[in-house]
Design an enzyme around this catalytic site. Structure first.
Site, PDB file in Angstrom:
ATOM      1  N   ARG A  30      32.762  24.803   9.980  1.00 10.54           N
ATOM      2  CA  ARG A  30      33.308  24.436   8.671  1.00 10.54           C
ATOM      3  C   ARG A  30      32.342  23.613   7.819  1.00 10.54           C
ATOM      4  NH1 ARG A  30      38.653  22.800  11.748  1.00 10.54           N
ATOM      5  NH2 ARG A  30      36.967  22.095  13.066  1.00 10.54           N
TER       6      ARG A  30
ATOM      7  N   LEU B 197      20.311  64.039  19.504  1.00 14.37           N
ATOM      8  CA  LEU B 197      20.286  65.005  20.611  1.00 14.37           C
ATOM      9  C   LEU B 197      18.931  65.724  20.638  1.00 14.37           C
ATOM     10  CD1 LEU B 197      22.027  66.289  22.872  1.00 14.37           C
ATOM     11  CD2 LEU B 197      22.651  68.080  21.242  1.00 14.37           C
TER      12      LEU B 197
ATOM     13  N   VAL C  20      21.032  66.294  14.873  1.00  9.51           N
ATOM     14  CA  VAL C  20      19.909  67.033  15.467  1.00  9.51           C
ATOM     15  C   VAL C  20      18.606  66.753  14.698  1.00  9.51           C
ATOM     16  CG1 VAL C  20      21.279  68.841  16.558  1.00  9.51           C
ATOM     17  CG2 VAL C  20      20.604  69.106  14.154  1.00  9.51           C
TER      18      VAL C  20
ATOM     19  N   THR D  78      14.051  46.414  11.175  1.00  6.74           N
ATOM     20  CA  THR D  78      14.048  45.076  10.591  1.00  6.74           C
ATOM     21  C   THR D  78      12.834  44.270  11.051  1.00  6.74           C
ATOM     22  OG1 THR D  78      16.437  45.091  10.397  1.00  6.74           O
ATOM     23  CG2 THR D  78      15.402  42.928  10.410  1.00  6.74           C
TER      24      THR D  78
ATOM     25  N   ALA E 194      20.584  43.691  10.371  1.00  6.96           N
ATOM     26  CA  ALA E 194      20.745  45.149  10.466  1.00  6.96           C
ATOM     27  C   ALA E 194      19.576  45.856   9.778  1.00  6.96           C
ATOM     28  CB  ALA E 194      22.052  45.575   9.796  1.00  6.96           C
ATOM     29  N   GLY E 195      19.275  47.040  10.276  1.00  5.99           N
ATOM     30  CA  GLY E 195      18.302  47.918   9.620  1.00  5.99           C
ATOM     31  C   GLY E 195      18.843  49.324   9.743  1.00  5.99           C
ATOM     32  N   HIS E 196      19.377  49.846   8.648  1.00  4.38           N
ATOM     33  CA  HIS E 196      20.009  51.163   8.675  1.00  4.38           C
ATOM     34  C   HIS E 196      19.139  52.148   7.897  1.00  4.38           C
ATOM     35  CE1 HIS E 196      24.263  49.332   9.472  1.00  4.38           C
ATOM     36  NE2 HIS E 196      23.360  48.950  10.343  1.00  4.38           N
TER      37      HIS E 196
ATOM     38  N   GLY F  95      10.303  45.506  13.343  1.00  2.00           N
ATOM     39  CA  GLY F  95       9.131  46.276  13.758  1.00  2.00           C
ATOM     40  C   GLY F  95       8.857  46.206  15.252  1.00  2.00           C
TER      41      GLY F  95
ATOM     42  N   THR G 109      16.628  38.314  15.450  1.00  2.29           N
ATOM     43  CA  THR G 109      15.805  38.877  14.382  1.00  2.29           C
ATOM     44  C   THR G 109      15.191  37.758  13.525  1.00  2.29           C
ATOM     45  OG1 THR G 109      17.743  39.030  12.960  1.00  2.29           O
ATOM     46  CG2 THR G 109      17.205  40.985  14.262  1.00  2.29           C
TER      47      THR G 109
ATOM     48  N   GLN H 278      24.941  46.344  13.804  1.00  2.00           N
ATOM     49  CA  GLN H 278      24.763  46.113  15.253  1.00  2.00           C
ATOM     50  C   GLN H 278      25.602  47.096  16.081  1.00  2.00           C
ATOM     51  OE1 GLN H 278      25.419  43.047  13.145  1.00  2.00           O
ATOM     52  NE2 GLN H 278      23.279  43.478  12.748  1.00  2.00           N
TER      53      GLN H 278
ATOM     54  N   GLY I 190      23.311  48.872  19.098  1.00  2.00           N
ATOM     55  CA  GLY I 190      22.765  48.977  17.742  1.00  2.00           C
ATOM     56  C   GLY I 190      21.765  50.109  17.615  1.00  2.00           C
ATOM     57  N   ASP I 191      21.388  50.415  16.359  1.00  2.00           N
ATOM     58  CA  ASP I 191      20.390  51.437  16.049  1.00  2.00           C
ATOM     59  C   ASP I 191      20.784  52.832  16.541  1.00  2.00           C
ATOM     60  OD1 ASP I 191      18.850  49.405  14.946  1.00  2.00           O
ATOM     61  OD2 ASP I 191      17.918  48.956  16.877  1.00  2.00           O
TER      62      ASP I 191
ATOM     63  N   LYS J 281      23.831  54.612  12.529  1.00  2.00           N
ATOM     64  CA  LYS J 281      24.998  54.330  11.670  1.00  2.00           C
ATOM     65  C   LYS J 281      24.686  54.627  10.209  1.00  2.00           C
ATOM     66  CE  LYS J 281      24.965  50.125  13.268  1.00  2.00           C
ATOM     67  NZ  LYS J 281      24.003  50.238  14.376  1.00  2.00           N
TER      68      LYS J 281
HETATM   69  P1  GDP Z   1      21.294  52.218  12.583  1.00  2.00           P
HETATM   70  O1  GDP Z   1      20.848  50.806  12.617  1.00  2.00           O
HETATM   71  O2  GDP Z   1      22.433  52.490  13.513  1.00  2.00           O
HETATM   72  O3  GDP Z   1      21.585  52.723  11.196  1.00  2.00           O
HETATM   73  O4  GDP Z   1      20.073  53.086  13.128  1.00  2.00           O
HETATM   74  P2  GDP Z   1      18.506  52.905  12.739  1.00  2.00           P
HETATM   75  O5  GDP Z   1      18.308  53.410  11.365  1.00  2.00           O
HETATM   76  O6  GDP Z   1      18.064  51.536  13.045  1.00  2.00           O
HETATM   77  O7  GDP Z   1      17.830  53.831  13.815  1.00  2.00           O
HETATM   78  C1  GDP Z   1      18.171  55.182  13.928  1.00  2.00           C
HETATM   79  C2  GDP Z   1      16.908  56.028  13.673  1.00  2.00           C
HETATM   80  O8  GDP Z   1      17.152  57.343  14.106  1.00  2.00           O
HETATM   81  C3  GDP Z   1      16.522  56.141  12.225  1.00  2.00           C
HETATM   82  O9  GDP Z   1      15.134  56.247  12.141  1.00  2.00           O
HETATM   83  C4  GDP Z   1      17.194  57.439  11.772  1.00  2.00           C
HETATM   84  O10 GDP Z   1      16.525  58.059  10.688  1.00  2.00           O
HETATM   85  C5  GDP Z   1      17.053  58.263  13.016  1.00  2.00           C
HETATM   86  N1  GDP Z   1      18.112  59.254  13.254  1.00  2.00           N
HETATM   87  C6  GDP Z   1      19.456  59.146  13.011  1.00  2.00           C
HETATM   88  N2  GDP Z   1      20.099  60.244  13.484  1.00  2.00           N
HETATM   89  C7  GDP Z   1      19.151  61.041  14.026  1.00  2.00           C
HETATM   90  C8  GDP Z   1      19.183  62.298  14.713  1.00  2.00           C
HETATM   91  O11 GDP Z   1      20.231  62.890  14.926  1.00  2.00           O
HETATM   92  N3  GDP Z   1      17.976  62.790  15.150  1.00  2.00           N
HETATM   93  C9  GDP Z   1      16.797  62.144  14.953  1.00  2.00           C
HETATM   94  N4  GDP Z   1      15.677  62.689  15.417  1.00  2.00           N
HETATM   95  N5  GDP Z   1      16.732  60.956  14.318  1.00  2.00           N
HETATM   96  C10 GDP Z   1      17.886  60.410  13.878  1.00  2.00           C
HETATM   97  P1  IMO Z   2      21.606  47.563  13.411  1.00  2.00           P
HETATM   98  O1  IMO Z   2      22.742  47.335  12.438  1.00  2.00           O
HETATM   99  C1  IMO Z   2      19.734  46.356  17.152  1.00  2.00           C
HETATM  100  C2  IMO Z   2      19.908  42.089  18.161  1.00  2.00           C
HETATM  101  C3  IMO Z   2      18.636  41.288  18.144  1.00  2.00           C
HETATM  102  C4  IMO Z   2      18.927  40.278  19.241  1.00  2.00           C
HETATM  103  C5  IMO Z   2      20.417  40.003  19.043  1.00  2.00           C
HETATM  104  C6  IMO Z   2      20.713  38.737  18.255  1.00  2.00           C
HETATM  105  O2  IMO Z   2      20.369  48.065  12.770  1.00  2.00           O
HETATM  106  O3  IMO Z   2      22.077  48.382  14.556  1.00  2.00           O
HETATM  107  P2  IMO Z   2      20.555  38.167  15.662  1.00  2.00           P
HETATM  108  O4  IMO Z   2      19.377  38.134  14.732  1.00  2.00           O
HETATM  109  O5  IMO Z   2      21.631  39.108  15.244  1.00  2.00           O
HETATM  110  O6  IMO Z   2      21.089  36.794  15.976  1.00  2.00           O
HETATM  111  O7  IMO Z   2      19.937  38.723  17.062  1.00  2.00           O
HETATM  112  O8  IMO Z   2      20.942  41.144  18.355  1.00  2.00           O
HETATM  113  N1  IMO Z   2      20.212  42.804  16.906  1.00  2.00           N
HETATM  114  C7  IMO Z   2      20.116  44.131  16.758  1.00  2.00           C
HETATM  115  N2  IMO Z   2      19.688  45.092  17.610  1.00  2.00           N
HETATM  116  N3  IMO Z   2      20.192  46.704  15.928  1.00  2.00           N
HETATM  117  C8  IMO Z   2      20.653  45.773  15.080  1.00  2.00           C
HETATM  118  O9  IMO Z   2      21.232  46.079  13.898  1.00  2.00           O
HETATM  119  C9  IMO Z   2      20.593  44.406  15.453  1.00  2.00           C
HETATM  120  N4  IMO Z   2      20.926  43.240  14.861  1.00  2.00           N
HETATM  121  C10 IMO Z   2      20.701  42.284  15.761  1.00  2.00           C
HETATM  122  O10 IMO Z   2      17.512  42.092  18.457  1.00  2.00           O
HETATM  123  O11 IMO Z   2      18.771  40.874  20.502  1.00  2.00           O
HETATM  124 MG    MG Z   3      19.129  49.666  12.946  1.00  2.00          MG
END
Ligand code: GDP
Ligand code: IMO
Ligand code: MG
Length: 427
Positions: A142, A331, A413, A299, A39-41, A301, A128, A223, A12-13, A16
C-alpha cells in the site's frame, strides 16, 4: 458477452502475441490484465515484425480497442516510447485505454529490482530487471503509485515520500547506494502526465459496458501459468497472476463473464531465468531447439532454456486455468527429428508421479519419464488444415491433446498470421 482469456500454459514465450494478433481482427477489445514490460510478445504481419512489451497485441488490428487493465504495472517511459515507435511505423495507437488504477513502475522500483538481484547472487531469480516485483510489492504494501496519482501533484509527492522513506534507508545503509531524491522522481513522473492523459479511463466500466453490449473482449496474458505467483514454481516466478483468475481481478470483470479460456502451448518447452525445469536439455537437441525455434528472449535478449514437451505441466495448466482449448504453437520447429520424446510423468525418489507435485523439493527432484513418438521430415509450414499434416505430425498433436486434457483448437506452423491451422473456431 463473449469474453475470452488467452494465456501462457508453460513458462511464457509460448506465442501469445501471435495468437492474440490472429484473433485481433475478430474482437472488439484486447486487454492486458497483469504483468508489465517484462513481457515480450512478437507479432509478425507480412514482412513486418513487431515486439510488444506493454501494449496489448490487439493494437495492430485497426478495429480493435487496446486496453491496459488495472492489474498491469506501467512504466510510463517504456509505454511512451513503445507508442511512438509504433506511430513511426504507421500504426494508429489513438484508441488505447489505460486504467487509472494501474500501478506505475517508478525509477526506484527498477533500481530496487536490479540491486536485489545482484545481492541475491547465485540465488537470484533472473528477473527481467524491469522493476516488476518491487512495483507489485509496493502495491501490496500500500505504498504504490497509481496512474491517477500523476494528476494530483500534492498526493503524488506524499506517496513518493512514503515509498522512498524506507527504501532510501535500505538503499543507503544496506546496499551502499545513493539515496533517491523525492523531487526528482516527482518531476519525472509529472513529465509523463500530459502525454498519458488522453488514454486514461475507467476501464472497468468500459469493459463491463462492452460486455453488456455483446462486444467481444479478449484478455491477453503476459508470462505463463508456471510463472504465476500463486500457482507457478515459486519463488522462481513473476509477481503477478497470469492464470485465468488474474483476468478477473486485473480487469475488473466477474468470472461469470468469461466464456472461454485458451492456453497457448508450445510443442516443446522453454524457460528464461532461473528455476526448476524437468525436461531441460543440455545436449545437441536442446541447442537445435534453440536455434531452429529462434529461442532468444524478446525483452532481455537472453538465450531461452529449451527442453521436450512436458505433459504434466500442460495438464496442470488445464486444471488451474479451467482451460477450454489449447493453441499449440511452433509445431514446425519439431520437423526433422526422427523421434520426439514427450514427458508423460515424473519419477520422484523412485516413484512415478502423474501430476505436478505441490512440494517445491519434490519438483526440484522430478526426473522426466519419456514416451517417444515418431517424428516427420516433411515441411509443414504451408499446411492449412489438420489433414495437410504428415501422419506422424497428426499423431503427435493427438497424443499431446490426449495427455493435456483439453482440445487443441489451433496449431501454429510458422510465425506469420496465416501460418496457422484452425481446427475449432474460438468465437
Ligand atoms: P509470447 O511472449 O508468448 O508472445 O511469445 P514470444 O513472442 O516471446 O516468443 C514466441 C516466438 O515464436 C516469436 O518469435 C514468434 O514469432 C514465434 N512463433 C509464434 N508461433 C509460432 C509458430 O507456430 N511457429 C514458429 N516457427 N514460430 C512461432
Ligand atoms: P512473456 O509475456 C518468459 C521471467 C523472468 C524471470 C521471472 C521473474 O513474453 O511470455 P520478472 O522480471 O517478471 O520479475 O522476472 O519471470 N519472465 C518471463 N519469462 N516470458 C515472459 O513474458 C516473462 N516475463 C518474466 O525471466 O525468470
Ligand atoms: Mg515473450
Amino acid at each position: 458477452m463473449p469474453a475470452l482469456v488467452l494465456l501462457g500454459a508453460q513458462w511464457g514465450d509460448e506465442g501469445k502475441g501471435k495468437a492474440t494478433d490472429l484473433l485481433g481482427g475478430s474482437v472488439d477489445y484486447v486487454v492486458r490484465y497483469q504483468g508489465g514490460n517484462n513481457a515480450g510478445h512478437t507479432v509478425v504481419v507480412g514482412d513486418q515484425k513487431y515486439a510488444l512489451h506493454l501494449l496489448p497485441s490487439g493494437i495492430l488490428s485497426p478495429g480493435c480497442i487496446p486496453v491496459i487493465g488495472n492489474g498491469v504495472v506501467v512504466d510510463p517511459s517504456v509505454l511512451l516510447s513503445e507508442l511512438s515507435g509504433l506511430n513511426e511505423r504507421g500504426v494508429d495507437t489513438s484508441k488505447l485505454l489505460i486504467s487509472g488504477n494501474a500501478h506505475v513502475i517508478t525509477p526506484y522500483n527498477v533500481t530496487v529490482d536490479k540491486v536485489t538481484e545482484r545481492f541475491l547472487g547465485k540465488r537470484k531469480i533472473g528477473t527481467t530487471g524491469r522493476g516488476i516485483g518491487p512495483t507489485y510489492a509496493d502495491k501490496i504494501n500500500r505504498v504504490g503509485i497509481r496512474v491517477q496519482d500523476l494528476y494530483d501533484e500534492s498526493i503524488l509527492t506524499q506517496k513518493v515520500e512514503a515509498a522512498l522513506d524506507v527504501k532510501n534507508q535500505i538503499l543507503t545503509k544496506l546496499y551502499n547506494r545513493r539515496a533517491i531524491a523525492v523531487d526528482q522522481v516527482v518531476e519525472e513522473l509529472l513529465g509523463y502526465a500530459d502525454k498519458l492523459q488522453p488514454y486514461v479511463a475507467d476501464t472497468v466500466l468500459v469493459l463491463n459496458q462492452a460486455l453488456e453490449d455483446d462486444k467481444v473482449v479478449l484478455f491477453e496474458g503476459g508470462q505463463g501459468t508456471l510463472l504465476d505467483i500463486d500457482h507457478g514454481t515459486y519463488p522462481f516466478v513473476t509477481s503477478s497472476n497470469p492464470t485465468a483468475g488474474g483476468a478477473c481481478t486485473g480487469a475488473g470483470v466477474g468470472p461469470t463473464k468469461i466464456s472461454r479460456v485458451i492456453g497457448i502451448l508450445k510443442a516443446y518447452t522453454t524457460r528464461v531465468g532461473a528455476g526448476p525445469f524437468p525436461t531441460e536439455l543440455f545436449d545437441a537437441d536442446g541447442e537445435a531447439l534453440r536455434r531452429i525455434g529462434g529461442e532468444r528472449g524478446v525483452t532481455t535478449g537472453r538465450d531461452r532454456r529449451c527442453g521436450w514437451f512436458d505433459a504434466v505441466i500442460a495438464r496442470y495448466a488445464t486444471r488451474v486455468n479451467g482451460l477450454t482449448d489449447f493453441f499449440l504453437t511452433k509445431l514446425d520447429v519439431l520437423t526433422g527429428w526422427e523421434e520426439i520424446p514427450v514427458c508423460v510423468a515424473y519419477e520422484i525418489d523412485g516413484k512415478r508421479v502423474e501430476e505436478l507435485p505441490y512440494s517445491q523439493t519434490d519438483f526440484h527432484h522430478a526426473k522426466p519419464v519419456y514416451e517417444t513418438l515418431p517424428g516427420w521430415s516433411e515441411d509443414i509450414t504451408k499446411a492449412k488444415s489438420f489433414s495437410d499434416l504428415p501422419k506422424n505430425a497428426q499423431a503427435y498433436v493427438k497424443a499431446l491433446e490426449e495427455m493435456s486434457g483439453a482440445p487443441i483448437s489451433a496449431i501454429g506452423v510458422g510465425p506469420g498470421r496465416t501460418e496457422t491451422i484452425e481446427i475449432n473456431s474460438f468465437l
